[in-house]
Design a protein around this motif. Structure first.
Motif, PDB file in Angstrom:
ATOM      1  N   SER A  10      52.286  37.371  16.667  1.00  0.00           N
ATOM      2  CA  SER A  10      53.525  38.042  17.080  1.00  0.00           C
ATOM      3  C   SER A  10      54.762  37.181  16.881  1.00  0.00           C
ATOM      4  N   GLY A  11      54.562  35.919  16.531  1.00  0.00           N
ATOM      5  CA  GLY A  11      55.670  34.965  16.463  1.00  0.00           C
ATOM      6  C   GLY A  11      55.672  34.017  17.640  1.00  0.00           C
ATOM      7  N   GLY A  58      57.921  37.982   9.309  1.00  0.00           N
ATOM      8  CA  GLY A  58      57.837  39.274   9.977  1.00  0.00           C
ATOM      9  C   GLY A  58      59.156  40.023   9.943  1.00  0.00           C
ATOM     10  N   ALA A  59      60.262  39.293  10.125  1.00  0.00           N
ATOM     11  CA  ALA A  59      61.582  39.932  10.074  1.00  0.00           C
ATOM     12  C   ALA A  59      61.866  40.477   8.680  1.00  0.00           C
ATOM     13  N   LYS A  60      61.475  39.713   7.668  1.00  0.00           N
ATOM     14  CA  LYS A  60      61.681  40.153   6.277  1.00  0.00           C
ATOM     15  C   LYS A  60      60.851  41.405   5.989  1.00  0.00           C
ATOM     16  N   LEU A  61      59.600  41.404   6.427  1.00  0.00           N
ATOM     17  CA  LEU A  61      58.727  42.554   6.211  1.00  0.00           C
ATOM     18  C   LEU A  61      59.227  43.766   6.990  1.00  0.00           C
ATOM     19  N   ALA A  70      56.013  25.082  13.587  1.00  0.00           N
ATOM     20  CA  ALA A  70      56.571  25.645  12.353  1.00  0.00           C
ATOM     21  C   ALA A  70      55.876  26.948  11.969  1.00  0.00           C
ATOM     22  N   ALA A  71      54.591  27.056  12.289  1.00  0.00           N
ATOM     23  CA  ALA A  71      53.845  28.275  11.949  1.00  0.00           C
ATOM     24  C   ALA A  71      54.430  29.488  12.655  1.00  0.00           C
ATOM     25  N   TYR A  72      54.802  29.333  13.925  1.00  0.00           N
ATOM     26  CA  TYR A  72      55.378  30.457  14.674  1.00  0.00           C
ATOM     27  C   TYR A  72      56.737  30.846  14.101  1.00  0.00           C
ATOM     28  N   ARG A  73      57.501  29.848  13.690  1.00  0.00           N
ATOM     29  CA  ARG A  73      58.798  30.143  13.079  1.00  0.00           C
ATOM     30  C   ARG A  73      58.607  30.887  11.763  1.00  0.00           C
ATOM     31  N   ALA A  74      57.570  30.494  11.012  1.00  0.00           N
ATOM     32  CA  ALA A  74      57.291  31.179   9.753  1.00  0.00           C
ATOM     33  C   ALA A  74      56.891  32.627   9.992  1.00  0.00           C
ATOM     34  N   VAL A  75      56.090  32.863  11.026  1.00  0.00           N
ATOM     35  CA  VAL A  75      55.693  34.242  11.354  1.00  0.00           C
ATOM     36  C   VAL A  75      56.921  35.077  11.692  1.00  0.00           C
ATOM     37  N   ARG A  76      57.813  34.518  12.496  1.00  0.00           N
ATOM     38  CA  ARG A  76      59.015  35.274  12.862  1.00  0.00           C
ATOM     39  C   ARG A  76      59.883  35.566  11.638  1.00  0.00           C
ATOM     40  N   ASP A  77      60.025  34.575  10.768  1.00  0.00           N
ATOM     41  CA  ASP A  77      60.846  34.757   9.569  1.00  0.00           C
ATOM     42  C   ASP A  77      60.227  35.779   8.625  1.00  0.00           C
ATOM     43  N   PRO A 121      49.434  40.521   7.301  1.00  0.00           N
ATOM     44  CA  PRO A 121      49.166  39.451   6.337  1.00  0.00           C
ATOM     45  C   PRO A 121      49.242  38.079   6.999  1.00  0.00           C
ATOM     46  N   SER A 122      49.024  37.052   6.196  1.00  0.00           N
ATOM     47  CA  SER A 122      49.126  35.694   6.717  1.00  0.00           C
ATOM     48  C   SER A 122      50.585  35.261   6.789  1.00  0.00           C
ATOM     49  N   LEU A 123      50.808  34.137   7.436  1.00  0.00           N
ATOM     50  CA  LEU A 123      52.175  33.621   7.572  1.00  0.00           C
ATOM     51  C   LEU A 123      52.715  33.064   6.262  1.00  0.00           C
ATOM     52  N   TYR A 124      51.883  33.024   5.228  1.00  0.00           N
ATOM     53  CA  TYR A 124      52.320  32.543   3.915  1.00  0.00           C
ATOM     54  C   TYR A 124      52.791  33.695   3.032  1.00  0.00           C
ATOM     55  N   LEU A 125      53.074  34.829   3.621  1.00  0.00           N
ATOM     56  CA  LEU A 125      53.561  35.998   2.892  1.00  0.00           C
ATOM     57  C   LEU A 125      54.831  35.650   2.113  1.00  0.00           C
TER      58      LEU A 125
END
Length: 529
Positions: free
Chosen positions: A327-328, A410-413, A401-408, A490-494
């Motif tokens: 979820s971020g 996720g926002a783009k998606l 950093a992983a949580y920040r990547a998920v939020r970023d 998807p993964s956080l490496y989207l």
């Protein structure tokens, strides 16, 4: 290219046939990141972009090289898997790491004890079992206390104490002088207390929820198709409409159990009413996965917290799909200000390789007796625990950093999905979710001008999944109990390119719905005019 065996199909043959009818019967031979590969007719690898993400199990993607290397090292060093009933320091290391994260996200100093399992459904059932053990022990203590207070009241009356007139009115028996009147009062109290303390446990959960398909957990799953055939095997749940605070209060009030207790004070025996522990637990997902990717509101989460505290109903938070950073935040519930007595974690805890889960219980509720009545052959082994420890280290690295990547990501998606909805409001009903747990809901298509689309309407999401796979090599599925909603986990490496590719596929399918092109959607011959 799928290899066809001459042997009879004995492994779920009906499901295989159904997948074949949708074009989803693909045999994947390799996976990395957000991509799965199958073999073409000439043996070449054909990539498929995977947005299903193992139903949320792949926050770090398929076969992350660090996890694979760690797993290979563990296997190569002959790490024991079957060393049950021995010391497991690696399991404690995982529990300590999880508690470090929980203390940060929940703002608490209280620790949570860990019981390991293999799947999310098992972790949920372990939480329910523990909650019921706790309820039973509290009930036994209450019965003992009531019996002691009754004995003390009898001694007091025998010694000349008076019985307060209000006691008879509260219990509902006729007031009479002397020992006979008191014993009539006691008889009614004992009858009612036995009735109230003998009531079966009450399990509460939310409409639209999904908590597994085992004998117990399926009764917490709202979908009647999964639940009803097995209703006689376990305690049924009371389903509360999500977001409906008055309904929640009404259920708690209607199911509440109370007992009468006798109190001796200043030479007078009176009666007081006390709560009896009838509530086993309230089980919920902070983001309903199979129910259509629906996020619990912060307001309703706080209402659940308050209402459950008033009746001493423990809260089990099912973070099997929404947890582990998807979820971020590590816990989706922490962003809602919701604190559970129990947590169930699984899926991404195993890094896409190990099959593991854990049930966490806050220590103020933890019963050590549970460790003697609950166990699992494959739980708490070195391999899965050491993989889980590696996953937690990767999620927590570089100050989260992983949580920040998920939020970023996720926002783009989410922005992309919202753009598709804005351009196709007649086709897309809603987009919702948090982080990299998102859903896109189509409008009902039972009134389409295409016969093929009308016929596909009851299982619309699966037809769309077949189209996306066939025409765009994109893999996703609908949510199981809300089949008009496609899931994206998807993964956080989207990457941006992967988001763009999904957008192309979604816009194409929306165009087919808008033009009532059933042949294009299903890949069949054009419909007759």
């Amino acid at each position: 290219m799928n290899t066809v065996s001459a042997d009879p199909q004995l492994a779920e043959p009906y499901l295989l046939g159904w997948l074949a009818s949708l074009g989803l019967d693909v045999e994947y031979v390799r996976a990395e990141g957000n991509t799965l590969y199958y073999l073409g007719e000439n043996g070449e690898e054909i990539p498929v972009l995977d947005f299903a993400g193992g139903y949320g199990s792949l926050i770090l993607g398929h076969n992350h090289p660090e996890i694979v290397a760690h797993a290979q090292q563990l296997i190569g060093s002959q790490t024991p898997v079957h060393a049950q009933f021995s010391r497991h320091p690696y399991a404690n290391d995982v529990a300590v790491a999880l508690n470090r994260i929980l203390r940060r996200e929940l703002g608490t100093e209280e620790n949570y004890s860990a019981i390991f399992a293999n799947t999310g459904a098992e972790a949920v059932e372990a939480a329910v079992k523990h909650a019921e053990l706790d309820r039973g022990l509290r009930l036994a203590a209450l019965r003992e206390e009531l019996a002691e207070n009754l004995a003390a009241a009898r001694d007091a009356v025998a010694g000349g104490a008076r019985v307060a007139p209000e006691a008879y009115r509260l219990v509902g028996v006729e007031e009479r002088e002397g020992a006979d009147g008191f014993e009539a009062l006691v008889a009614e109290i004992e009858r009612r207390n036995a009735e109230q303390t003998g009531r079966p446990p009450v399990l509460l959960t939310l409409e639209g929820g999904f908590h597994g398909k085992l004998v117990g957990s399926v009764q917490l799953t709202h979908n009647e198709g999964y639940r009803t055939p097995f209703a006689a095997l376990a305690t049924p749940s009371r389903f509360v409409p999500a977001g409906n605070a008055p309904a929640l209060k009404a259920v708690l009030e209607n199911e509440r159990a109370t007992v009468f207790d006798l109190v001796v004070e200043d030479g007078t025996v009176s009666v007081t009413e006390r709560n009896s522990p009838v509530f086993c637990a309230f089980v919920l997902e902070p983001i309903q996965g199979e129910g259509g990717i629906r996020v619990l509101s912060e307001e309703f989460a706080q209402e659940i917290q308050r209402a459950c505290a008033e009746v001493d109903c423990p809260i089990i938070i099912d973070e099997v799909q929404s947890g582990m950073g998807r979820s971020g935040d590590f816990l989706a519930s922490s962003a809602l200000g919701l604190r559970g007595d129990y947590y169930a974690l699984a899926k991404s805890l195993g890094g896409g390789i190990a099959k593991t889960s854990v049930m966490l219980t806050r220590q103020s509720r933890y019963r050590s007796e549970f460790e003697l009545v609950h166990s699992s052959t494959f739980a708490k082994d070195a391999f899965s625990c050491l993989i889980s420890q590696k996953v937690l280290e990767m999620l927590e690295a570089d100050d989260g950093a992983a949580y920040r990547a998920v939020r970023d990501r996720g926002a783009k998606l989410m922005d992309m999905l919202a753009g598709v909805r804005a351009d196709f409001p007649d086709v897309v009903k809603d987009v919702r979710g948090r982080g990299l747990m998102l859903g896109l809901e189509f409008h009902d298509q039972s009134g389409s001008g295409s016969e093929a689309i009308r016929e596909s309407a009851p299982l619309l999401g699966y037809t769309v999944a077949g189209y996306l796979m066939r025409e765009h090599r994109i893999r996703t599925f609908p949510t199981a109990s809300a089949v008009n909603t496609l899931r994206f986990e998807p993964s956080l490496y989207l990457t941006d390119a992967e988001i763009d590719r999904l957008e192309q596929g979604l816009r194409a399918v929306c165009g087919l719905f808008r033009t009532h092109d059933g042949a294009g959607l299903t890949g069949t011959a054009a419909e007759a005019a």
